[in-house]
Write an enzyme that holds these catalytic residues in place. Structure first.
Site, mmCIF file in Angstrom:
data_model
loop_
_atom_site.group_PDB
_atom_site.id
_atom_site.type_symbol
_atom_site.label_atom_id
_atom_site.label_comp_id
_atom_site.label_asym_id
_atom_site.label_seq_id
_atom_site.Cartn_x
_atom_site.Cartn_y
_atom_site.Cartn_z
ATOM 1 N N SER A 127 1.961 -2.501 5.519
ATOM 2 C CA SER A 127 1.306 -3.215 4.425
ATOM 3 C C SER A 127 2.311 -4.008 3.582
ATOM 4 O O SER A 127 3.377 -3.511 3.215
ATOM 5 C CB SER A 127 0.573 -2.218 3.532
ATOM 6 O OG SER A 127 -0.064 -2.887 2.468
ATOM 7 N N GLY A 129 12.369 1.689 7.128
ATOM 8 C CA GLY A 129 13.619 1.224 7.722
ATOM 9 C C GLY A 129 13.604 1.055 9.226
ATOM 10 O O GLY A 129 14.673 1.003 9.839
ATOM 11 N N GLY A 170 4.265 -6.335 -7.141
ATOM 12 C CA GLY A 170 3.193 -6.021 -8.093
ATOM 13 C C GLY A 170 1.801 -6.243 -7.540
ATOM 14 O O GLY A 170 0.873 -6.617 -8.266
ATOM 15 N N LYS A 179 -1.858 -6.424 3.481
ATOM 16 C CA LYS A 179 -1.364 -6.229 2.112
ATOM 17 C C LYS A 179 -2.439 -5.525 1.282
ATOM 18 O O LYS A 179 -3.631 -5.766 1.472
ATOM 19 C CB LYS A 179 -1.045 -7.620 1.534
ATOM 20 C CG LYS A 179 -0.726 -7.647 0.063
ATOM 21 C CD LYS A 179 0.714 -7.297 -0.192
ATOM 22 C CE LYS A 179 1.050 -7.305 -1.682
ATOM 23 N NZ LYS A 179 2.224 -6.474 -1.976
ATOM 24 N N ASN A 191 5.907 5.172 1.220
ATOM 25 C CA ASN A 191 6.078 3.918 0.488
ATOM 26 C C ASN A 191 7.550 3.781 0.086
ATOM 27 O O ASN A 191 8.393 4.543 0.552
ATOM 28 C CB ASN A 191 5.150 3.907 -0.738
ATOM 29 C CG ASN A 191 4.692 2.488 -1.073
ATOM 30 O OD1 ASN A 191 5.501 1.557 -1.101
ATOM 31 N ND2 ASN A 191 3.421 2.321 -1.347
ATOM 32 N N CYS A 234 2.196 2.814 -5.383
ATOM 33 C CA CYS A 234 2.994 1.600 -5.604
ATOM 34 C C CYS A 234 3.908 1.792 -6.801
ATOM 35 O O CYS A 234 3.444 2.049 -7.909
ATOM 36 C CB CYS A 234 2.108 0.394 -5.828
ATOM 37 S SG CYS A 234 3.119 -1.099 -5.976
ATOM 38 N N ASN A 293 -5.513 -1.676 3.674
ATOM 39 C CA ASN A 293 -4.824 -0.892 2.649
ATOM 40 C C ASN A 293 -5.467 -1.235 1.303
ATOM 41 O O ASN A 293 -5.597 -2.408 0.953
ATOM 42 C CB ASN A 293 -3.333 -1.256 2.672
ATOM 43 C CG ASN A 293 -2.521 -0.505 1.630
ATOM 44 O OD1 ASN A 293 -2.793 -0.595 0.433
ATOM 45 N ND2 ASN A 293 -1.508 0.213 2.075
ATOM 46 N N ASN A 322 11.981 -4.617 -4.000
ATOM 47 C CA ASN A 322 10.916 -5.567 -4.327
ATOM 48 C C ASN A 322 10.082 -5.098 -5.496
ATOM 49 O O ASN A 322 9.954 -3.908 -5.763
ATOM 50 C CB ASN A 322 10.026 -5.836 -3.099
ATOM 51 C CG ASN A 322 8.827 -4.921 -3.033
ATOM 52 O OD1 ASN A 322 7.811 -5.143 -3.674
ATOM 53 N ND2 ASN A 322 8.959 -3.845 -2.259
ATOM 54 N N SER A 323 9.547 -6.077 -6.172
ATOM 55 C CA SER A 323 8.644 -5.799 -7.282
ATOM 56 C C SER A 323 7.554 -6.857 -7.258
ATOM 57 O O SER A 323 7.426 -7.683 -8.142
ATOM 58 C CB SER A 323 9.463 -5.809 -8.574
ATOM 59 O OG SER A 323 8.770 -6.322 -9.621
HETATM 60 C C1 LIG Z 1 7.812 -7.002 -0.051
HETATM 61 C C2 LIG Z 1 7.084 -5.712 0.187
HETATM 62 C C3 LIG Z 1 5.739 -5.591 -0.173
HETATM 63 C C4 LIG Z 1 5.055 -4.389 0.033
HETATM 64 N N1 LIG Z 1 3.736 -4.306 -0.329
HETATM 65 C C5 LIG Z 1 3.061 -3.156 -0.102
HETATM 66 C C6 LIG Z 1 1.672 -3.069 -0.416
HETATM 67 O O1 LIG Z 1 1.050 -4.026 -0.877
HETATM 68 N N2 LIG Z 1 1.051 -1.877 -0.199
HETATM 69 C C7 LIG Z 1 1.696 -0.796 0.344
HETATM 70 O O2 LIG Z 1 1.057 0.248 0.525
HETATM 71 N N3 LIG Z 1 2.994 -0.867 0.688
HETATM 72 C C8 LIG Z 1 3.686 -2.021 0.472
HETATM 73 N N4 LIG Z 1 5.008 -2.097 0.815
HETATM 74 C C9 LIG Z 1 5.683 -0.925 1.405
HETATM 75 C C10 LIG Z 1 5.790 -1.025 2.923
HETATM 76 O O3 LIG Z 1 4.527 -1.060 3.532
HETATM 77 C C11 LIG Z 1 6.603 0.180 3.485
HETATM 78 O O4 LIG Z 1 5.926 1.375 3.154
HETATM 79 C C12 LIG Z 1 8.011 0.260 2.928
HETATM 80 O O5 LIG Z 1 8.565 -1.026 2.747
HETATM 81 C C13 LIG Z 1 8.955 1.083 3.815
HETATM 82 O O6 LIG Z 1 9.044 0.542 5.113
HETATM 83 P P1 LIG Z 1 10.214 -0.498 5.578
HETATM 84 O O7 LIG Z 1 11.523 0.114 5.177
HETATM 85 O O8 LIG Z 1 10.040 -0.640 7.045
HETATM 86 O O9 LIG Z 1 9.955 -1.761 4.837
HETATM 87 C C14 LIG Z 1 5.723 -3.291 0.611
HETATM 88 C C15 LIG Z 1 7.062 -3.420 0.991
HETATM 89 C C16 LIG Z 1 7.748 -4.593 0.799
HETATM 90 C C17 LIG Z 1 9.192 -4.707 1.223
#
Ligand SMILES: Cc1cc2nc3c(=O)[nH]c(=O)nc-3n(C[C@H](O)[C@H](O)[C@H](O)COP(=O)(O)O)c2cc1C
Length: 310
Positions: free
Chosen positions: A21, A243, A72, A45, A191, A130, A99, A69-70
């Site tokens: 997401s 990751g 929001g 998203k 998350n 979040c 989601n 990231n932030s």
């Molecule tokens: C830019 C960005 C936006 C994200 N937006 C959401 C979101 O809208 N809803 C959510 O449940 N997780 C969101 N996540 C979290 C990711 O889905 C994931 O759980 C988290 O980044 C860890 O995985 P990764 O290290 O592979 O990125 C976001 C992550 C990033 C980097």
């Protein structure tokens, strides 16, 4: 070729690789770079009842081993999602996981109810976690609230409910177990981790907000351990997310106990990352003589007796 189909509770996936997401838009954004239809599932998203503009910029900053990231929870809101985004998502022909995020239990109930009536949604993922909005961690950092919002959502919809947990708690197991008691189909672990990046000269955060959510390679060892913990201590299937940038990363998560994985931040560096992870997975399994990817799930062996972990 190794068999790649997996089950995550009631959800059958053609393979264990999902898009995470917030990092894959609603599919169409990444379609010029890879075929989203090849993935086990696409998670869009987060969607809220009303549209959200998200936080002011800067909203992302790179750190030595991860992204902060932030955003929001910027999103078009439920109605526009149903009209404009869902038809295109469905057209890819793979599983669609929506989601959802809310500020009150009733928000989750309304979202779950409406999406349960929509055609082409295969499961919901509840974002209880979040870190980038005020009160965002509320539901995800109190096991009783987690149980309440998950139960209410499960009752409100025919769809399987996946609960996305936050790693920003001292012990994740009470949250996984609360989700199980409330009737969830699976947990997504996890998350982002709350973190900071700042500029000492200006004495300011590098983001518009003081804190953000850390993702990417930095969190992989931490989340791998959370997945293993959830697999050991809770009966629900676990989706590993944190990751993952290579097929090796994904296979490690499966061994730790994940039934499927999500690729997130890696997509920003390589928009075809999800496809690359999937292709690599098949190749590595063939090379290792593993005939079915399910043989790996939760297959972590104990360290040989007498060997110290250090
Ligand atoms: C830019 C960005 C936006 C994200 N937006 C959401 C979101 O809208 N809803 C959510 O449940 N997780 C969101 N996540 C979290 C990711 O889905 C994931 O759980 C988290 O980044 C860890 O995985 P990764 O290290 O592979 O990125 C976001 C992550 C990033 C980097």
């Amino acid at each position: 070729m190794a068999l790649l189909a997996v089950r995550v509770g009631p959800l059958d996936l053609a393979n264990p690789v999902m898009a995470a997401s917030g990092t894959f838009g609603y599919g169409t954004e990444l379609a010029p770079f890879m075929d989203p239809g090849r993935l086990g599932a696409i998670v869009g998203k987060s969607i809220s009842l009303e549209p959200r503009e998200g936080n002011p910029p800067p909203r992302t900053v790179e750190t030595p081993a991860g992204l902060l990231n932030s955003i929001g929870l910027q999103n078009p809101g439920l109605e526009r999602f149903l009209e404009e985004k869902l038809p295109a998502l469905r057209a890819f022909g793979t599983r669609v996981v929506v989601n959802i995020v809310g500020e009150r239990v009733e928000d989750y109930v309304s979202l779950a109810g409406r999406l349960g009536e929509a055609e082409g949604v295969d499961a919901l993922e509840l974002n209880l976690s979040c870190p980038n909005v005020d009160r965002g961690l509320l539901f995800g950092s109190d096991p009783a609230l987690t149980e309440e919002v998950v139960r209410a959502s499960v009752v409100a919809t025919r769809l399987p409910v996946i609960v996305k947990l936050t790693p920003n708690v001292t012990d994740i197991l009470p949250y996984a177990r609360a989700s199980e008691r409330a009737g969830a189909a699976a947990v997504s672990v996890a998350n982002t981790y709350v973190g900071m990046a700042l500029d000492w000269r200006s004495r300011r955060s590098r983001l518009a907000r003081p804190t953000g959510g850390l993702s990417g390679p930095a969190i992989k060892p931490l989340v791998l351990r959370l997945v293993w913990q959830c697999r050991q201590g809770c009966g629900l299937p676990v989706i590993g997310v944190g990751g993952i940038a290579t097929a090796e990363d994904a296979l490690e998560y499966l061994v730790a106990g994940a039934s499927a994985v999500q690729v997130g931040t890696a997509t920003f560096a390589d928009p075809a990352a999800c496809a690359r992870v999937l292709e690599g997975m098949g190749r590595l399994l063939d090379e290792a003589g593993v005939r079915d990817v399910n043989e790996l799930v939760g297959s972590l062996r104990a360290a040989p007796a007498g060997r110290s972990p250090n």
